[in-house]
Design a protein around this motif. Sequence first.
Motif, PDB file in Angstrom:
ATOM      1  N   LEU A   1     -10.593  -3.900   8.262  1.00 47.10           N
ATOM      2  CA  LEU A   1      -9.465  -3.780   7.347  1.00 47.10           C
ATOM      3  C   LEU A   1      -8.154  -3.915   8.110  1.00 47.10           C
ATOM      4  N   VAL A   2      -7.142  -4.411   7.431  1.00 44.73           N
ATOM      5  CA  VAL A   2      -5.806  -4.574   8.003  1.00 44.73           C
ATOM      6  C   VAL A   2      -4.807  -4.019   7.004  1.00 44.73           C
ATOM      7  N   VAL A   3      -3.990  -3.065   7.462  1.00 43.63           N
ATOM      8  CA  VAL A   3      -2.912  -2.532   6.625  1.00 43.63           C
ATOM      9  C   VAL A   3      -1.964  -1.748   7.522  1.00 43.63           C
TER      10      VAL A   3
ATOM     11  N   ALA B   1      -1.075 -13.332  12.268  1.00 45.69           N
ATOM     12  CA  ALA B   1      -2.303 -14.091  12.498  1.00 45.69           C
ATOM     13  C   ALA B   1      -2.218 -14.755  13.871  1.00 45.69           C
ATOM     14  N   VAL B   2      -3.174 -14.444  14.736  1.00 45.75           N
ATOM     15  CA  VAL B   2      -3.253 -15.061  16.058  1.00 45.75           C
ATOM     16  C   VAL B   2      -3.976 -16.400  15.946  1.00 45.75           C
ATOM     17  N   THR B   3      -4.917 -16.469  15.008  1.00 44.27           N
ATOM     18  CA  THR B   3      -5.632 -17.698  14.684  1.00 44.27           C
ATOM     19  C   THR B   3      -5.496 -17.897  13.177  1.00 44.27           C
ATOM     20  N   ASP B   4      -5.927 -19.030  12.660  1.00 39.75           N
ATOM     21  CA  ASP B   4      -6.016 -19.167  11.210  1.00 39.75           C
ATOM     22  C   ASP B   4      -6.968 -18.085  10.712  1.00 39.75           C
ATOM     23  N   CYS B   5      -6.602 -17.431   9.625  1.00 38.18           N
ATOM     24  CA  CYS B   5      -7.405 -16.307   9.121  1.00 38.18           C
ATOM     25  C   CYS B   5      -7.772 -16.513   7.653  1.00 38.18           C
ATOM     26  N   LYS B   6      -8.992 -16.139   7.312  1.00 42.54           N
ATOM     27  CA  LYS B   6      -9.413 -16.013   5.920  1.00 42.54           C
ATOM     28  C   LYS B   6      -9.548 -14.529   5.660  1.00 42.54           C
ATOM     29  N   MET B   7      -8.969 -14.090   4.542  1.00 35.81           N
ATOM     30  CA  MET B   7      -8.953 -12.664   4.253  1.00 35.81           C
ATOM     31  C   MET B   7      -9.247 -12.392   2.786  1.00 35.81           C
ATOM     32  N   ILE B   8      -9.694 -11.192   2.541  1.00 40.56           N
ATOM     33  CA  ILE B   8      -9.764 -10.650   1.190  1.00 40.56           C
ATOM     34  C   ILE B   8      -8.641  -9.634   1.114  1.00 40.56           C
ATOM     35  N   VAL B   9      -7.802  -9.726   0.092  1.00 41.77           N
ATOM     36  CA  VAL B   9      -6.684  -8.792  -0.026  1.00 41.77           C
ATOM     37  C   VAL B   9      -6.693  -8.079  -1.377  1.00 41.77           C
ATOM     38  N   PHE B  10      -6.098  -6.903  -1.357  1.00 43.06           N
ATOM     39  CA  PHE B  10      -5.911  -6.096  -2.559  1.00 43.06           C
ATOM     40  C   PHE B  10      -4.431  -5.759  -2.653  1.00 43.06           C
ATOM     41  N   SER B  11      -3.859  -5.922  -3.828  1.00 46.98           N
ATOM     42  CA  SER B  11      -2.473  -5.503  -4.030  1.00 46.98           C
ATOM     43  C   SER B  11      -2.426  -3.982  -4.047  1.00 46.98           C
ATOM     44  N   LYS B  12      -1.251  -3.432  -3.879  1.00 51.79           N
ATOM     45  CA  LYS B  12      -1.087  -1.973  -3.904  1.00 51.79           C
ATOM     46  C   LYS B  12      -1.553  -1.411  -5.253  1.00 51.79           C
TER      47      LYS B  12
ATOM     48  N   VAL C   1       2.598  -4.249   1.209  1.00 52.23           N
ATOM     49  CA  VAL C   1       2.162  -4.152  -0.190  1.00 52.23           C
ATOM     50  C   VAL C   1       0.722  -4.608  -0.404  1.00 52.23           C
ATOM     51  N   GLN C   2      -0.024  -4.831   0.689  1.00 54.81           N
ATOM     52  CA  GLN C   2      -1.410  -5.282   0.556  1.00 54.81           C
ATOM     53  C   GLN C   2      -2.299  -4.600   1.595  1.00 54.81           C
ATOM     54  N   VAL C   3      -3.559  -4.458   1.206  1.00 52.99           N
ATOM     55  CA  VAL C   3      -4.623  -4.089   2.134  1.00 52.99           C
ATOM     56  C   VAL C   3      -5.463  -5.338   2.290  1.00 52.99           C
ATOM     57  N   GLY C   4      -5.790  -5.695   3.526  1.00 53.20           N
ATOM     58  CA  GLY C   4      -6.583  -6.889   3.767  1.00 53.20           C
ATOM     59  C   GLY C   4      -7.860  -6.587   4.516  1.00 53.20           C
ATOM     60  N   PHE C   5      -8.794  -7.509   4.411  1.00 55.17           N
ATOM     61  CA  PHE C   5     -10.049  -7.452   5.158  1.00 55.17           C
ATOM     62  C   PHE C   5     -10.242  -8.828   5.771  1.00 55.17           C
TER      63      PHE C   5
END
Length: 189
Positions: free
Chosen positions: A77-79, A96-107, A45-49
Amino acid sequence: MKELVEYILQYGNLNQQQIDLISRKAEEIEIKKDNYFSEAGKVSVQVGFILEGIMRVCYYNNKGDEITKYFIEENNLVVDLESFNNSICSSAYVQAVTDCKMIVFSKADWEELLQTIIGWDAIVHKIISRALMLKIERRSPLVSEDATTRYLSFMEKYPNVINKIPLSYLASYLGITQSSLSRIRKNIR
């Protein structure tokens, strides 16, 4: 946010008003190591960067073995596209293989960007096409090369990843056992 905008602008042009809309729809989150961005059996339900960190896409085969399909580095991008676009359950995990900071968008927000920004669908299509090409380029040699060559290729293609991921994930990705990977690494040094 600057990283995401720079990434998007590689694939098309946006005016400041469109960039501002994207910024308003974006949410910054953190995902701790080993947690999932999306899971098999659930609808994505999300697109991430990825701003910081490394993720991997994995699944379990019919023997119950965990198989790593590929890794996703920062500034990508991750989806789970099939699940996200078709509202169907995913067959893979994005972890997440490491701690991650992401920007996400809902659907809903992603759909609004598609409806509102002229040319957004073309930009997204270019991003997806490039990601698929890279995926094919990275996976194809895994079929035909010997394990040592696959490992050396991985080191070359993922120089920022090699020392940040567990060897079990790397062995799974390369299609070899951890003991084989240890032998290869020992022989290369």
